[in-house]
Scaffold this active site. Structure first.
Site, PDB file in Angstrom:
ATOM      1  N   ARG A  26     -13.704  -4.514  32.274  1.00  0.00           N
ATOM      2  CA  ARG A  26     -13.213  -3.131  32.247  1.00  0.00           C
ATOM      3  C   ARG A  26     -13.804  -2.367  33.440  1.00  0.00           C
ATOM      4  NH1 ARG A  26     -11.629  -2.170  26.715  1.00  0.00           N
ATOM      5  NH2 ARG A  26     -10.555  -4.107  26.177  1.00  0.00           N
ATOM      6  N   GLU A  65     -14.232   0.593  34.100  1.00  0.00           N
ATOM      7  CA  GLU A  65     -14.452   1.975  33.680  1.00  0.00           C
ATOM      8  C   GLU A  65     -15.804   2.447  34.225  1.00  0.00           C
ATOM      9  OE1 GLU A  65     -14.208   2.419  29.472  1.00  0.00           O
ATOM     10  OE2 GLU A  65     -12.456   1.124  29.279  1.00  0.00           O
ATOM     11  N   SER A 108     -10.979  -2.980  17.485  1.00  0.00           N
ATOM     12  CA  SER A 108      -9.736  -2.224  17.515  1.00  0.00           C
ATOM     13  C   SER A 108      -8.597  -3.216  17.367  1.00  0.00           C
ATOM     14  CB  SER A 108      -9.608  -1.460  18.832  1.00  0.00           C
ATOM     15  OG  SER A 108      -8.473  -0.627  18.814  1.00  0.00           O
ATOM     16  N   ARG A 127     -21.551  -5.082  21.244  1.00  0.00           N
ATOM     17  CA  ARG A 127     -21.627  -3.849  20.460  1.00  0.00           C
ATOM     18  C   ARG A 127     -21.927  -4.150  18.990  1.00  0.00           C
ATOM     19  NH1 ARG A 127     -17.286   0.929  21.339  1.00  0.00           N
ATOM     20  NH2 ARG A 127     -17.999   0.616  23.495  1.00  0.00           N
ATOM     21  N   ARG A 159     -23.248   2.566  25.468  1.00  0.00           N
ATOM     22  CA  ARG A 159     -22.463   1.621  24.685  1.00  0.00           C
ATOM     23  C   ARG A 159     -21.319   0.984  25.462  1.00  0.00           C
ATOM     24  NH1 ARG A 159     -18.429   4.429  20.417  1.00  0.00           N
ATOM     25  NH2 ARG A 159     -17.181   5.699  21.831  1.00  0.00           N
ATOM     26  N   HIS A 160     -21.271   1.198  26.793  1.00  0.00           N
ATOM     27  CA  HIS A 160     -20.206   0.629  27.611  1.00  0.00           C
ATOM     28  C   HIS A 160     -20.756  -0.357  28.639  1.00  0.00           C
ATOM     29  CE1 HIS A 160     -17.864   4.158  26.150  1.00  0.00           C
ATOM     30  NE2 HIS A 160     -16.868   3.310  26.223  1.00  0.00           N
ATOM     31  N   GLU A 181     -17.360   2.334  16.905  1.00  0.00           N
ATOM     32  CA  GLU A 181     -16.288   1.337  16.848  1.00  0.00           C
ATOM     33  C   GLU A 181     -16.763  -0.020  17.363  1.00  0.00           C
ATOM     34  OE1 GLU A 181     -12.822  -0.042  19.715  1.00  0.00           O
ATOM     35  OE2 GLU A 181     -13.099   2.123  19.617  1.00  0.00           O
TER      36      GLU A 181
END
Length: 610
Positions: A382, A384, A536, A584, A390-391, A533
């Site tokens: 990712r 991002e 998903s 996670r 948490r990423h 989360e």
């Protein structure tokens, strides 16, 4: 008379002298060089002509060397004898100095060899292990050191975590994986003084083999995990010496957390945390810069072993349920979910990217290729620029996809049972690992129900509003509100683990099946641990025309996903699935404040090494 007209030595010499006088006078009057330089050039030409005419250089004749006075023969002989005697004395002195230096070096080398154990059988540097021999030696693991072995001579290998010299003895804390044991030696007929000195001077984190007798100490060894035993060392050999300065001491890196770090908000690895007790706090940056050392701590050893167990439990459960493992490609054209947060690359002249999900291929396998139930594990990428706790830019995805008969609840039931199986498995199979983590990072056990608590998205939003928190039924949940909802659910239902379904359609990927009863909602769900989360998922669209319609609604060029769409044109099974972020899950199950503690070698926007 010009220079060309001068033909005799006298004429030329006179003219050179005249020019020289002119140059001296000009210099004395401090005239600029431009005025007397022509005189200098003319004089140089005349000196050349002087040599042509006379065959010699212009100037005064060289002085004759004075002849050395004739020395008295008798005095000369005496001086020679003195010089010889002096040289002999000097040579004898140098020889004596060389002899003493050689003796001193020999003594120092002998001392160094003795301290290094050279020529000793009971201690020293072992020869490099190059698979030269294969003996019948048997090593005991540190975790196997228990009172049942009392009186037995054992051989054990590990890292030297600490050494402590006391009088004529030395104490060693030996570490291997999650476990530590104390070894001791005191000077005796069997244990020479040099062995004590060698052990005490060995660099920490060196790898050693210790041979000794297992004994039961008078008092438990509180600094070791194997508290009820001690090793009385008889042999000690270094297998691999730690040759560079340690960036931190392992005892500092193993120190229990003084306070609980926040698990939300912006992450800054340069942040320095000061302990109130004044002890050293090893920062996150220096830990990650030297991750190979940081991973040696018992807590980190335990975290990674628990992570490995989750992988085993994930496979065990799904294989029992009729799933097969597939391996989805990580190099793809376009983007795997139509998003912009992908790492792009050149693929032999064509644009491509690293997969941000195995989504499209696991759907093809389960629904379009007839495998019906598949799972896959592997890296997910990712792009991002999220600097949070948490990423990660690369994490490990655990995904599954399965055909359904009539309702996507079939998938949620599998996920519910899967997580209960994993949680039970961790608690049953990882007792030692959980204890090691808890010693450094105290946490409360995850509470979960059987069956798992299920809420709709609207019910979750209503719980937040009841607590005075602004949250619309069609608005996306912020990280803060997710955390608050987790606290509310724990207090109201007594569980840290739950899931919600019927999310707003606008906040889910294009391939998500819309809700048949409300076009603003979708047949999708998220699972949570401690209000964050971890999964998903959704029922997927298996009709190609509806896939194209939803892709266009998202602004996705259908041409970039044409292979995916076409895979549904030859009949496709209704299906659903989901993706789990492994790191996670570990982070939240163990109550860790930062996902980087659950990743072997984390990759985030500011870290791509080691």
């Amino acid at each position: 008379m010009s220079a060309a007209e001068m033909t005799t030595e006298a004429e030329i010499a006179a003219k050179i002298a005249e020019l020289g006088d002119g140059i001296k006078a000009a210099k004395a009057e401090k005239k600029p060089k431009e005025e007397w330089d022509p005189l200098l050039q003319e004089m140089l030409q005349l000196k050349i002509k002087f040599k042509e005419v006379t065959g010699k250089e212009y100037g005064p004749p060289p002085k004759e060397k004075k002849a050395a006075p004739v020395q008295n023969q008798e005095a000369s002989e005496k001086n020679k004898e003195k010089r010889a005697a002096k040289a002999a004395a000097k040579a004898q002195k140098e020889a004596e100095k060389a002899r003493k230096r050689a003796e001193r070096e020999a003594r120092e080398q002998a001392k160094a060899d003795r301290l290094a154990g050279i020529g000793q059988d009971c201690f020293g540097d072992a020869a490099m292990i190059q698979s030269k021999t294969y003996t019948d030696k048997k090593w005991v693991k540190v975790e196997q050191l228990k009172p049942q072995l009392a009186g037995q001579t054992i051989l054990v290998r590990g890292y030297v975590q600490t050494t402590r010299a006391v009088g004529k003895g030395v104490f060693v804390l030996l570490r291997s994986s999650l476990y530590t044991a104390q070894a001791v030696a005191f000077e005796s007929a069997e244990v020479p003084k040099a062995m004590i000195q060698y052990i005490a001077g060995l660099p920490l984190e060196s790898v050693v083999d210790i041979k000794g007798v297992v004994t039961i100490p008078d008092e438990p060894v509180e600094s070791a995990t194997q508290k009820e035993v001690e090793i009385q060392m008889t042999e000690f050999h270094c297998i691999s010496k730690s040759k560079q300065a340690l960036p931190f001491l392992m005892e500092d890196a193993c120190r229990p957390d003084e306070t609980k770090e926040t698990d939300i908000g912006t992450y800054n690895e340069d942040e320095v945390v000061q302990r109130e007790d004044g002890l050293i706090q090893v920062g996150q940056k220096v830990r990650l810069d030297n991750r190979w050392l940081d991973l040696r701590t018992p807590a980190n050893q335990a975290i990674m072993r628990i992570e490995s167990m989750v992988g085993l439990l994930f496979r065990e459960f799904l294989i029992q349920k009729g799933f097969i493992e597939m391996h989805a490609p990580k190099l793809i054209g376009g983007s795997s979910e139509g998003g912009a947060d992908v790492f792009t690359l050149d693929y032999f002249g064509d644009p491509a990217c690293l997969a941000m999900s195995p989504q499209l291929h696991k759907q093809m396998a389960a629904a379009c290729s007839g495998f019906e139930r598949v799972f896959t594990t592997g890296p997910v990428f990712r792009a991002e620029n999220s600097n949070t706790r948490r990423h990660l830019c690369e994490f490990t995805g655990f995904d599954l996809e399965m055909a359904i008969y009539e309702h996507y609840d079939e998938v949620m039931d599998v996920f519910s049972d899967l997580f209960i199986y994993i949680f039970d498995g961790i608690n049953e199979r990882c007792k030692s690992e959980l204890e090691r983590v808890r010693e450094q990072h105290p946490f409360e056990d995850v509470q979960y129900l059987r069956p798992t608590l299920k809420l709709t998205y609207a019910e979750g939003c209503a719980l937040l509003r009841e607590a005075g928190i602004d949250q619309g039924d069609l608005d996306d949940l912020s990280t803060e509100n997710e955390k608050k909802l987790g606290d509310i659910v724990r207090e109201k239902y007594g569980t840290d683990f739950f899931f919600m379904d019927k999310y707003p359609l606008d906040v889910r990927p294009f391939y998500t099946m819309p809700c048949p009863n409300n076009p603003k909602l979708s047949n999708s769900y998220d699972f949570f641990i401690r209000g964050q989360e971890i999964l998903s998922g959704a029922q997927r669209i298996h009709d190609p025309e509806l896939i194209e319609e939803r892709a266009k609604a998202w602004g996705i060029d259908v041409e970039t996903i044409q292979d995916y769409v076409n895979s549904f044109r030859n009949g496709a099974l209704p299906h659903g699935g989901g993706g789990i972020g492994l790191e996670r899950v570990i982070m939240l199950f163990l109550g860790l404040p930062n996902i980087r503690k659950a990743a072997w070698f984390p990759r985030d926007p500011k870290r791509i090494s080691p």
